[in-house]
Each structure stands twice: as structure tokens, then as C-alpha cells.
Design a protein around this motif. Structure first.
Motif, PDB file in Angstrom:
ATOM      1  N   SER A  80       0.838  -1.191   0.000  1.00 30.47           N
ATOM      2  CA  SER A  80       0.000   0.000   0.000  1.00 30.47           C
ATOM      3  C   SER A  80       0.874   1.242   0.000  1.00 30.47           C
ATOM      4  CB  SER A  80      -0.958   0.006   1.189  1.00 30.47           C
ATOM      5  OG  SER A  80      -0.246   0.237   2.374  1.00 30.47           O
ATOM      6  N   TRP A  81       0.296   2.268  -0.543  1.00 28.13           N
ATOM      7  CA  TRP A  81       0.989   3.532  -0.774  1.00 28.13           C
ATOM      8  C   TRP A  81       1.531   4.124   0.520  1.00 28.13           C
ATOM      9  CZ3 TRP A  81      -0.677   8.455   0.816  1.00 28.13           C
ATOM     10  CH2 TRP A  81      -0.084   9.546   0.167  1.00 28.13           C
ATOM     11  N   GLU A  82       0.670   4.184   1.550  1.00 30.89           N
ATOM     12  CA  GLU A  82       1.129   4.812   2.788  1.00 30.89           C
ATOM     13  C   GLU A  82       2.226   3.990   3.452  1.00 30.89           C
ATOM     14  OE1 GLU A  82      -1.123   7.128   6.230  1.00 30.89           O
ATOM     15  OE2 GLU A  82      -1.058   4.984   6.630  1.00 30.89           O
TER      16      GLU A  82
ATOM     17  N   ILE B  34       4.065   0.484  12.391  1.00 30.84           N
ATOM     18  CA  ILE B  34       3.097   1.303  11.649  1.00 30.84           C
ATOM     19  C   ILE B  34       1.706   0.678  11.718  1.00 30.84           C
ATOM     20  CG2 ILE B  34       4.914   2.115  10.094  1.00 30.84           C
ATOM     21  CD1 ILE B  34       3.661   0.355   7.909  1.00 30.84           C
ATOM     22  N   LEU B  35       0.711   1.497  11.469  1.00 28.91           N
ATOM     23  CA  LEU B  35      -0.667   1.012  11.398  1.00 28.91           C
ATOM     24  C   LEU B  35      -1.044   1.002   9.911  1.00 28.91           C
ATOM     25  CD1 LEU B  35      -2.875   0.209  13.399  1.00 28.91           C
ATOM     26  CD2 LEU B  35      -3.602   2.594  13.461  1.00 28.91           C
ATOM     27  N   PRO B  36      -1.109  -0.180   9.298  1.00 27.63           N
ATOM     28  CA  PRO B  36      -1.324  -0.214   7.843  1.00 27.63           C
ATOM     29  C   PRO B  36      -2.659   0.405   7.440  1.00 27.63           C
ATOM     30  CG  PRO B  36      -0.630  -2.362   8.679  1.00 27.63           C
ATOM     31  CD  PRO B  36      -0.941  -1.517   9.876  1.00 27.63           C
ATOM     32  N   TRP B  37      -2.625   1.156   6.353  1.00 31.28           N
ATOM     33  CA  TRP B  37      -3.841   1.802   5.828  1.00 31.28           C
ATOM     34  C   TRP B  37      -3.835   1.700   4.307  1.00 31.28           C
ATOM     35  CZ3 TRP B  37      -4.096   6.356   2.695  1.00 31.28           C
ATOM     36  CH2 TRP B  37      -5.390   6.868   2.511  1.00 31.28           C
TER      37      TRP B  37
ATOM     38  N   TYR C 158     -15.745   4.035  -9.073  1.00 32.27           N
ATOM     39  CA  TYR C 158     -16.828   4.988  -9.375  1.00 32.27           C
ATOM     40  C   TYR C 158     -16.743   6.107  -8.333  1.00 32.27           C
ATOM     41  CZ  TYR C 158     -18.178   0.677 -11.719  1.00 32.27           C
ATOM     42  OH  TYR C 158     -18.159  -0.479 -12.452  1.00 32.27           O
ATOM     43  N   ASP C 159     -17.906   6.432  -7.689  1.00 31.55           N
ATOM     44  CA  ASP C 159     -17.837   7.461  -6.648  1.00 31.55           C
ATOM     45  C   ASP C 159     -17.675   6.830  -5.264  1.00 31.55           C
ATOM     46  OD1 ASP C 159     -20.340   6.297  -6.473  1.00 31.55           O
ATOM     47  OD2 ASP C 159     -21.277   8.121  -5.700  1.00 31.55           O
ATOM     48  N   LEU C 160     -17.413   5.528  -5.211  1.00 26.26           N
ATOM     49  CA  LEU C 160     -17.283   4.868  -3.913  1.00 26.26           C
ATOM     50  C   LEU C 160     -15.840   4.885  -3.432  1.00 26.26           C
ATOM     51  CD1 LEU C 160     -19.500   1.661  -4.291  1.00 26.26           C
ATOM     52  CD2 LEU C 160     -20.031   3.771  -3.041  1.00 26.26           C
ATOM     53  N   GLY C 161     -15.672   5.212  -2.167  1.00 28.76           N
ATOM     54  CA  GLY C 161     -14.350   5.145  -1.551  1.00 28.76           C
ATOM     55  C   GLY C 161     -14.316   3.976  -0.577  1.00 28.76           C
ATOM     56  N   ILE C 162     -13.247   3.194  -0.640  1.00 31.25           N
ATOM     57  CA  ILE C 162     -13.059   2.056   0.272  1.00 31.25           C
ATOM     58  C   ILE C 162     -11.795   2.343   1.071  1.00 31.25           C
ATOM     59  CG2 ILE C 162     -12.495  -0.412   0.387  1.00 31.25           C
ATOM     60  CD1 ILE C 162     -13.990  -0.746  -2.291  1.00 31.25           C
ATOM     61  N   GLN C 163     -11.825   2.062   2.368  1.00 31.81           N
ATOM     62  CA  GLN C 163     -10.603   2.220   3.162  1.00 31.81           C
ATOM     63  C   GLN C 163     -10.480   1.085   4.166  1.00 31.81           C
ATOM     64  OE1 GLN C 163      -9.590   6.021   4.832  1.00 31.81           O
ATOM     65  NE2 GLN C 163     -10.700   7.174   3.274  1.00 31.81           N
ATOM     66  N   GLY C 164      -9.261   0.754   4.514  1.00 24.33           N
ATOM     67  CA  GLY C 164      -9.006  -0.247   5.548  1.00 24.33           C
ATOM     68  C   GLY C 164      -7.846   0.218   6.404  1.00 24.33           C
ATOM     69  N   LEU C 165      -7.982   0.061   7.722  1.00 24.34           N
ATOM     70  CA  LEU C 165      -6.935   0.492   8.653  1.00 24.34           C
ATOM     71  C   LEU C 165      -6.688  -0.619   9.661  1.00 24.34           C
ATOM     72  CD1 LEU C 165      -5.257   2.990   9.788  1.00 24.34           C
ATOM     73  CD2 LEU C 165      -7.191   3.338  11.331  1.00 24.34           C
ATOM     74  N   GLY C 166      -5.423  -0.925   9.909  1.00 23.83           N
ATOM     75  CA  GLY C 166      -5.080  -1.939  10.904  1.00 23.83           C
ATOM     76  C   GLY C 166      -4.846  -3.291  10.260  1.00 23.83           C
ATOM     77  N   LEU C 167      -4.308  -4.198  11.077  1.00 19.62           N
ATOM     78  CA  LEU C 167      -3.966  -5.540  10.603  1.00 19.62           C
ATOM     79  C   LEU C 167      -4.932  -6.523  11.255  1.00 19.62           C
ATOM     80  CD1 LEU C 167      -1.597  -6.338   8.771  1.00 19.62           C
ATOM     81  CD2 LEU C 167      -0.272  -6.801  10.846  1.00 19.62           C
TER      82      LEU C 167
END
Ligand code: FAD
Length: 450
Positions: A328-330, A352-355, A361-370
């Protein structure tokens, strides 16, 4: 990493003049490169991506003023790789935007070698070979070689009609093929496969996604979140074949005829293979470094050789009691910064806390943590196209969160969760699921809860 100052929050946001802000007072390791005599051999950075750029900024932020040789295989300066499956495909931009802060480009001590490949590494003699001929002696070396897209080398295919996406040159080749006349097959319903499906549909192409699992995004998201993405793709006209295998391929004037294990046939003008990536470890292997699903590192991002560090998609490092390789980018940015600062003498842990995020489309998906094994996943519906998944330990401690929603609507929840995950805060699954109760008010420290 506590106290990381890396910015911006995600690609596209304005970049500050410096990637790393001034650092807190140093706690020196036994030796340091910061005061390395100018005549000493340079630090060599291998790899022209985000992680390498952050490592060099990290080196300089710690006061290392010595020479740096930056070896980049691609012919253009380090750029925003995530845009390749998103904005870049719908834009007329000649190239994705650069990730190198101006002061690094202007730094006379940084010798940037574009279109140059490191081909051999002699760790014992501290020598790296470029393009099979030139040898450079180094005082310290960073491997930030990234990953390459996994391909499917199937008999019968016409390679000109099959594409993987990793580099700007791949995206430039793909862009003109995404139009209302084209029939696109995407192999793999992971994040990049679905981003490509969205980009192709928005360009008017006919799109079929083939996936071996029985649902999309199985490796990264729980079903309740993935189902919202799937429903949107179906509404947009994407066809899916789940639990599918490719039994054969025939190339002809009509296109690539793909025969599935079920007997179904699909004809495509272009097949995009999006089935994950493979870490670039060949240079580390040439030096005899330890490899374990990537270049194997300790918690300070050192390889099995004391003069060599690694960061980004190419490496695996200890986090939360297991070896992880993050793509992932971060993470690439944070690990690069930590490695660079450690090369300059710090002893920072890669805690680090992976993100990650994805835009479809117009949907944003995010995930944080392991998410740990055996965790409980609790869902909260936020709206018709929006939900959160809380990943909890048995005692109710929040370990990770994932979400989906229009644009950046879930960003505020991910931001709140960051501190609660760091603090080990706990909550009650019944409250988290209850749409009538505040999500965040019920979180409390573990000690108070028990
Ligand atoms: C299409 C796409 C979309 C993505 N979207 C997202 C997203 O939405 N969100 C997210 O969090 N992450 C996303 N990612 C992941 C993210 O881009 C990567 O995790 C990140 O770019 C990794 O950075 P890196 O510097 O480790 O490696 P890379 O960016 O891969 O850079 C490595 C560089 O090193 C070069 N190199 C390799 N070997 C050598 C050598 N021997 N000599 C010289 N140079 C060498 C390579 O050519 C490459 O230029 C995406 C990735 C891709 C491919």
C-alpha cells in the motif's frame, strides 16, 4: 511509527516542500552515517518509487549530507503509482504526477540515474553493478525495488492482447483501449481488478470480471463491505464469473476466446490480468540476503546484511508478532522514511498502522489496521451504499476497521478509529451494530472495561 510527519494524506493532495518535517532529537545507534565524510562512498538507493523517494527525504531530514546515488529502472522520475488504475486512465495527462519534493530534485548531492537497472549486488565488498557493467562502491544501500504484477502465461494467448498494470507505460498502453467499442476481460476481482473494471465501464467498454474465489475482494475485505462494491459494479453493467478457472485460450481475428472450466466462453479484445503482485527480490537474492515473501527484515528494516536496508512493497518485516509484506501507498512511504532515517543513524521501529484505500466509481473504500486471525467482525450499515466493519479481539478490543461509502464519507470514521486502535480501546459489538447508537461514544480504555 509514532511521530511520523510524512504527508500528504493521499495522492493528489498538495505536497509540502519537504516530505519529512524537522525531526525530534536523535537517539543515536552505535554508528551513524549522518556525519559520514563527504569523500566516503555514497549511499545507494535502488528503486525509483514512492518508498525510495521517502527514504532519501528521511536520510536528509536526519542530517546526512553525503552523496546519494538513486538508481531507477523506469525512464521517468518516481510518480503516483495508485493513479494508474484510477484518474490517470481517464485523463489526458502525458504522465502521472511526480512524487519527488523539489528540494530533492535540486539537491546537487543526489545523483539520479533514470533508465538504469541495478543488476548485481556484492554485499561482502559493498559493490553494486548497474546495467551489467558499471560498478559503484557504497557505504550503505537501500532496496526499494517494489513488486511486479503477477502474470498468467497461458498457452494459446496472443501476448499483445494481454496486459498487467504496474507501470506508467502499462497504463499508457491500456488507456486508448478503454472505449465504447472494446470488450475487456479482467482476471481477478481484487482492488486493482475492480478499479480497472470501474475505469473501463466509465469509458463505455463492455467488461467481464473472472474470479477464482466465490466473491470479490476476498483477500482484503469482509463480505458485507465487498457486497456493496459488487452491487455497484453490477448496477454499472459489469458481468462477473465467480468460482471460475480458465480452461483454455484461443487467439483469433475476433479476439481472445477464453474458455472457462464451466464451459462458458468469453471473447475479449483485451485481457487485463490483475491477480496480485510478486516482490522484486532478484537483487537481494543475488547478494544472498534472507528472503521470506519479500526481502526479510528486522523491526528496524535492516536486511540480513548490516549495510543493507529495504522498504516498500519488496520487503517483509515483523509487525504485530508476524512477518508481513504490505502493498500500500502509505506503508511504502512510512517504511521508506523509517529506513532512510535508520540509515542515517536512528533506531526507529517500523511500528506502523497499515492503511489502504481504493476508489471505484464514486465509492471510496478504506481499511486500517492488521486484522488478526480469529477476530470477530461486526458490521454497521451507514446508508444504502455505505457500511463499516469493525474487527475486534475476543475482549472487544478494536484491531482494524474497514469501510465503504460515497466519495470520502467514511474517512472521518477511519480517522477516529486510528487513535482507538492505537490505544487498544474496547467497545460492545451490540452497540457497534445498533444504528440508533453512537459508534464512537461507547469506546473506552481496556482497563476501565475489565
Ligand atoms: C495500479 C496500482 C494501483 C494502486 N492503488 C493503490 C491504492 O489505491 N491505494 C494504496 O494504498 N496502494 C495502491 N497501490 C500500491 C502502491 O502503489 C504501492 O504499494 C507503492 O507504489 C509501492 O511503492 P514502492 O516504492 O515500494 O514500489 P514501486 O512503486 O513498485 O517502485 C519500485 C521501483 O523500483 C524499480 N526497480 C525495481 N528493481 C530495480 C532495479 N534492480 N534497479 C533499479 N530500479 C528497480 C521499479 O521499476 C519501480 O520503478 C497501487 C499499486 C498499483 C500498481
Amino acid at each position: 511509527m509514532a511521530g511520523s510527519t510524512i504527508a500528504p494524506a493521499r495522492p493528489g493532495a498538495p505536497r509540502p516542500a519537504s516530505t519529512c518535517a524537522p525531526c525530534p532529537p536523535r537517539s543515536r545507534a552505535a554508528w551513524s552515517m549522518s556525519d559520514w565524510p563527504m569523500a566516503a562512498d555514497p549511499i545507494v538507493i535502488i528503486g525509483g518509487g514512492e518508498s525510495a523517494a521517502c527514504a532519501i527525504a528521511g536520510l536528509r531530514s536526519e542530517g546526512y549530507r553525503g552523496p546519494v546515488v538513486w538508481v531507477c529502472e523506469e525512464a521517468i522520475h518516481a510518480y503516483e503509482r495508485p493513479t494508474l488504475s484510477k484518474q490517470f486512465l481517464g485523463s489526458g495527462d502525458a504522465r502521472p504526477s511526480s512524487v519527488i519534493p523539489a528540494e530533492l530534485l535540486d539537491d546537487p548531492g543526489i545523483d539520479i540515474r533514470l533508465d538504469t537497472r541495478a543488476t548485481h549486488l556484492d554485499a561482502g565488498n559493498r559493490l553494486v553493478t548497474l546495467n551489467g557493467s558499471e560498478q559503484i562502491a557504497y557505504s550503505g544501500l537501500l532496496l526499494a525495488t517494489g513488486a511486479e504484477a503477477r502474470d498468467l502465461d497461458l498457452p494459446g494467448r496472443n501476448p499483445a492482447r494481454w496486459l498487467t498494470l504496474r507501470r506508467a507505460s502499462d497504463a499508457a498502453r491500456l488507456r486508448p483501449c478503454l472505449n465504447a467499442q472494446s470488450r475487456i476481460v479482467i482476471v481477478g476481482a481484487g482492488l486493482i481488478g475492480l478499479e480497472l473494471a470501474a475505469a473501463a465501464r466509465m469509458a463505455g467498454a463492455q467488461v467481464t470480471v473472472i474470479e477464482s474465489q466465490d466473491r470479490p475482494l476476498a483477500r482484503v475485505l469482509p463480505p458485507a463491505i465487498a457486497d456493496i462494491a459488487l452491487a455497484r459494479h453490477r448496477r454499472m453493467g459489469v458481468a462477473f464469473q465467480f468460482g471460475a478457472s480458465i480452461a483454455g485460450v484461443e487467439s483469433g481475428p475476433e479476439g481472445e476466446r477464453i474458455v472457462l472450466g464451466s464451459g462458458a466462453e468469453i471473447t475479449a479484445d483485451l485481457v487485463l490480468v490483475a491477480i496480485g503482485s510478486v516482490p522484486r527480490t532478484e537483487l537481494a537474492e543475488s547478494a544472498g540476503l534472507a528472503i521470506a515473501n519479500g526481502v526479510a527484515l528486522d523491526a528496524q528494516l535492516r536486511t540480513s546484511h548490516p549495510d543493507i536496508w529495504a522498504s516498500g512493497d519488496c520487503c517483509a518485516f515483523p509487525l504485530d508478532g508476524r512477518m508481513v509484506r504490505l502493498e500500500s501507498w502509505e506503508a511504502a512511504r512510512l517504511l521508506g522514511e523509517i529506513a532512510g532515517r535508520n540509515m542515517a543513524g536512528r533506531a526507529l521501529q517500523a511500528d506502523i498502522l497499515p492503511w489502504f484505500w481504493s476508489d471505484q466509481y464514486d465509492l471510496g473504500i478504506q481499511g486500517l489496521g492488521l486484522p488478526p486471525d480469529g477476530a470477530t467482525v461486526v458490521h454497521r450499515t451507514l446508508g444504502p451504499d455505505s457500511a463499516l466493519a469493525f474487527v475486534l479481539c475476543p475482549e472487544g478490543r478494536l484491531r482494524a476497521i474497514q469501510g465503504i461509502g460515497p466519495e470520502t464519507s467514511i474517512a472521518k470514521h477511519i480517522k477516529r478509529a486510528r487513535q482507538f486502535i492505537r490505544d487498544g480501546a474496547v467497545s460492545d459489538p451490540a452497540i457497534l451494530q445498533d444504528a440508533d447508537q453512537s459508534i464512537w461514544a461507547a469506546f473506552r480504555p481496556l482497563a476501565v472495561a475489565s
